[in-house]
Design an enzyme around this catalytic site. Structure first.
Site, PDB file in Angstrom:
ATOM      1  CB  ALA A  84      -0.875  -0.015   1.244  1.00  0.00           C
ATOM      2  N   GLY A 110       0.557  -5.112   0.722  1.00  0.00           N
ATOM      3  CA  GLY A 110      -0.585  -5.082  -0.189  1.00  0.00           C
ATOM      4  C   GLY A 110      -0.252  -5.706  -1.536  1.00  0.00           C
ATOM      5  CD  GLU A 145      -2.809  -7.602   2.320  1.00  0.00           C
ATOM      6  OE1 GLU A 145      -2.424  -6.437   2.117  1.00  0.00           O
ATOM      7  OE2 GLU A 145      -3.575  -7.922   3.238  1.00  0.00           O
ATOM      8  CD  GLU A 177       1.299  -5.836   5.262  1.00  0.00           C
ATOM      9  OE1 GLU A 177       2.134  -6.754   5.439  1.00  0.00           O
ATOM     10  OE2 GLU A 177       0.577  -5.775   4.245  1.00  0.00           O
TER      11      GLU A 177
END
Ligand code: 3H9
Length: 678
Positions: free
Chosen positions: A63, A102, A105, A125
């Site tokens: 992210a 992310g 993911e 993270e």
């Protein structure tokens, strides 16, 4: 702004490409583009399969962290991942570089994942005080099992493509051209049932063998102490085995949001950007180019010199190490070899790597052998006269364009530079002990140090895996100057009645790996001692005179048995009580809160002075120094960020209450309601 996402048709395969430098972070425009790409694939019956890949140096590295403090922009990453997974056509992630957070993911939401051998995958993270927030904690355990997922989610260290294939995170590791391989792979999946990770049955290994969670906690207890995110990560992975997918995702969201709102994640995100900012030097001319460093000379093969040498040897840079006597040279090189061999025994490097590193080392007794070095680092006894002599000698023999550096921890670089004919090529490179292990490097900029010399030091630091911070010249630079303030208070507190082990406990409780007296024992209490047992003027003199030199002597402030865990000593407390009685300060019980404030607030005050004087370029640099050089707990963000979370007004009030000085800069910031860090 140009659209970071484009699509390419390869007959029946749609390739969605992200080009969002530097690391393809999944910012709003990227998420919107991915959504558009998947919708395009759904809408066109001619498209039978989809590949998602990235341009530039890496697959999505996560992210966009800079968005976390901004208002949300749709679509959010979990929705994008769900959309990818729900696609009626097979979607293949084609991975190079690092698929992180992310990015991993997104890959997990794809139906298949292939990667080049050099790729790495991970969910880092926790290193930002978070857990994955786009269903990574639920999809990953379903795909690879809780046991394999746990370290990825809770430690945050990435794994190689090879390992990812072994645990089932990757479907294939491809040697050829990634794009061609991905398109071929996609075609091979057309018309086959589509595997969707969220639809996989709960992986039961965490339920049938629940001990894996406690085992993990135990095995990593020391590393994880004080951090909130790893526990949340463990809980989320556990939930993936216990709950239906949708509920598991909800649990992940709750945990993610709690962490996102907390101070630990704010502190760790601050640190993430602080570390990257530290390598940048303000006001350098734009065309400044680092100089090539092909060969390094080290003066002194003692503990520091040896440790410093290892950094370069490990990075493949030849080192010539100079000593005055054969025996010292032999001892020094012997220790370097022993260190490498013990690393090899632990399986961290191969026997060939040991030999390769050692083959780059040239021991010498002659200054002249340093003549062709591009950089020479002096690591001799901490004494101005001695260091100046070394620099005079170096200046005579080493080639004109070479950089000369001192590893001094306190001394004035300008005074050292002044004895050479090239003060603009002199700077400080303050390594921390053990120099082959500690990540911090203070790069000390003299008044006349040239910009390209400074830039060379920063680039070199990166090459040898150090976190470099620029410091101006002052006694002790950034780190030791602040440390002195803490030590001053620690010494005062024991005179006023605080027990030294209580002081250590307060610091350990705060999150340091050890307190000031434990640190003194580790470093050796006799560092800088005058070596006259008859002259006993301080507690330290008394300890040294009693042979209590620290861990190396089996006793210092603490008594040491076999291990490194010391027990408080009655003898030492008696010595302290005797000095305390003489000081006439009286003795009282001192609460942990006072100890904490008196040790830490003066450090904040000194940090503020360091900033005000321009010794540090930015507040966050001070945080980088303390986290990497002195074990300040990362999850508080470092002394400057921590002071901001405490509130500067409170820090000022505390200093005043304890009768301690408050700098004008700190007071002014506090009165203006401002922060030290951004
Ligand atoms: C996440 O994904 C949460 C999700 O689970 C849930 C969402 C709902 N964002 O490190 P470098 C910048 S959390 C924004 O020097 P390298 C960095 O600041 C994220 N910016 O390069 C720097 O900027 P500058 C999980 C980022 O080659 C520049 O890129 N992911 C981000 O040594 C170059 O960085 C991570 O935690 C980002 N995500 O290393 C991965 N990442 O040039 C974090 C980097 O202005 N990133 N920047 O100073 C890394 O670990 C390293 O950057 C990486 C490259 C290994 C990728």
């Amino acid at each position: 702004m140009t659209d970071p996402i484009r699509t390419e048709r390869h007959d029946d395969v749609l390739v969605i490409i992200s080009d969002n430098p530097p690391v393809n972070a999944l910012g709003a425009a990227v998420r919107q583009g991915l959504e558009r790409g998947i919708k395009e694939a759904e809408a066109n019956s001619g498209i039978k399969a989809v590949v998602i890949r990235c341009d530039g140096r890496t697959f999505f590295a996560g992210a966009d962290i800079t968005e976390f403090t901004k208002p949300p922009v749709q679509p959010m990453l979990p929705e994008v991942c769900d959309l990818i997974e729900a696609c009626s056509k097979p979607v293949i992630a084609a991975i190079h570089g690092t698929a992180l957070g992310g990015g991993c993911e997104v890959a997990l939401a794809c139906h298949y994942r292939i990667a080049v051998p050099s790729a790495k995958l991970g969910l880092p993270e926790v290193k930002l005080g978070l857990i994955p927030g786009a269903a990574g904690t639920q999809r990953l355990p379903r795909l690879v099992g809780a046991e394999a997922a746990l370290p990825l989610v809770a430690s945050g260290d990435p794994i190689s493509a090879k390992r990812a294939k072994v645990i089932g995170l990757l479907d294939a590791v491809v040697e050829g051209d990634l794009v061609e391989e991905a398109i071929r792979f996609a075609r091979g999946r057309i018309g086959k049932p589509i595997p969707r990770t969220s639809e996989l049955a709960n992986n039961r290994d965490g339920i049938t063998n629940p001990a894996i969670f406690d085992d993990f906690r135990q095995a990593n207890a020391r590393k994880l102490r004080g951090f909130e995110a790893p526990n949340a990560a463990i809980e989320a992975v556990k939930a993936a085995g216990e709950l239906p997918y949708a509920q598991g995702v909800q649990r992940e969201r709750e945990l993610f949001m709690q962490l996102m709102m907390g101070t630990q994640s704010a502190a760790m995100r601050h640190y993430f950007f602080a570390e990257r900012a530290a390598n940048k030097i303000d006001n350098l001319p734009a065309d400044t180019q680092p100089l090539p460093i092909r060969k390094v000379g080290i003066v002194g093969a003692g503990t520091m010199g040896g440790g410093i040498s290892m950094n370069f040897l490990s990075a493949g840079i030849p080192v010539t190490v100079l000593e005055m006597e054969d025996s010292a040279l032999e001892r020094g090189t012997g220790i370097i070899r022993k260190n490498y061999e013990s690393t090899a025994k632990k399986g961290r490097i191969t026997a060939e790597q040991v030999e390769q590193a050692m083959s780059l080392l040239t021991p010498t007794l002659e200054y002249i052998d340093l003549a062709d070095c591009d950089l020479v680092i002096e690591a001799v006894y901490e004494n101005m006269g001695v260091k100046q002599d070394v620099f005079r000698e170096l200046d005579k023999v080493v080639k004109d364009d070479a950089i000369l550096a001192s590893n001094t921890s306190y001394l004035d670089i300008n005074e050292i530079a002044a004895v050479t004919s090239r003060p603009e090529q002199v700077l400080g490179l303050h390594f921390f002990s053990p120099a082959n292990v500690m990540r911090l490097l203070e790069v000390v900029r003299g008044d006349r140090t040239r910009p390209d010399v400074l830039a060379t030091a920063m680039a070199l630091a990166k090459k040898i895996g150090k976190v470099a911070v620029v410091s101006g010249v002052c006694h002790g630079f950034i780190g030791n100057r602040m440390l002195a303030k803490r030590q001053e208070q620690a010494n005062a507190l024991i005179m006023e009645g605080a027990k030294y082990w209580e002081i250590d406990e307060v610091m350990v409780e705060f999150g340091f790996p050890m307190g000031p007296f434990q640190m003194a024992d580790l470093a050796g209490i006799d560092i800088g001692w005058h070596r006259d047992p008859a002259r006993v003027e301080t507690v330290r003199d008394a300890l040294c005179a009693a042979g209590r030199l620290g861990q190396k002597a089996g006793k210092g402030f603490y008594d040491y048995g076999d291990g490194r865990q010391g027990t408080p000593s009655e003898e030492v407390q008696e010595i302290i009580t005797r000095f305390s009685a003489q000081s006439g300060k009286g003795s009282r019980d001192i609460a942990a809160e006072e100890i904490r404030e008196r040790l830490l607030y003066p450090m904040v005050n000194e940090g503020a002075l360091i900033l005000d004087e321009g010794i540090a370029q930015r507040a966050s640099d001070i945080d980088v120094v303390w986290i990497n050089g002195y074990g300040w707990p990362l999850y508080t963000g470092g002394p400057m960020f921590w002071a901001d979370t405490v509130g500067l007004a409170k820090v000022v009030e505390g200093l005043e209450q304890h009768g301690l000085p408050v700098s004008g800069y700190l007071r002014q910031k506090a009165e203006a309601g401002e922060r030290l860090t951004r």
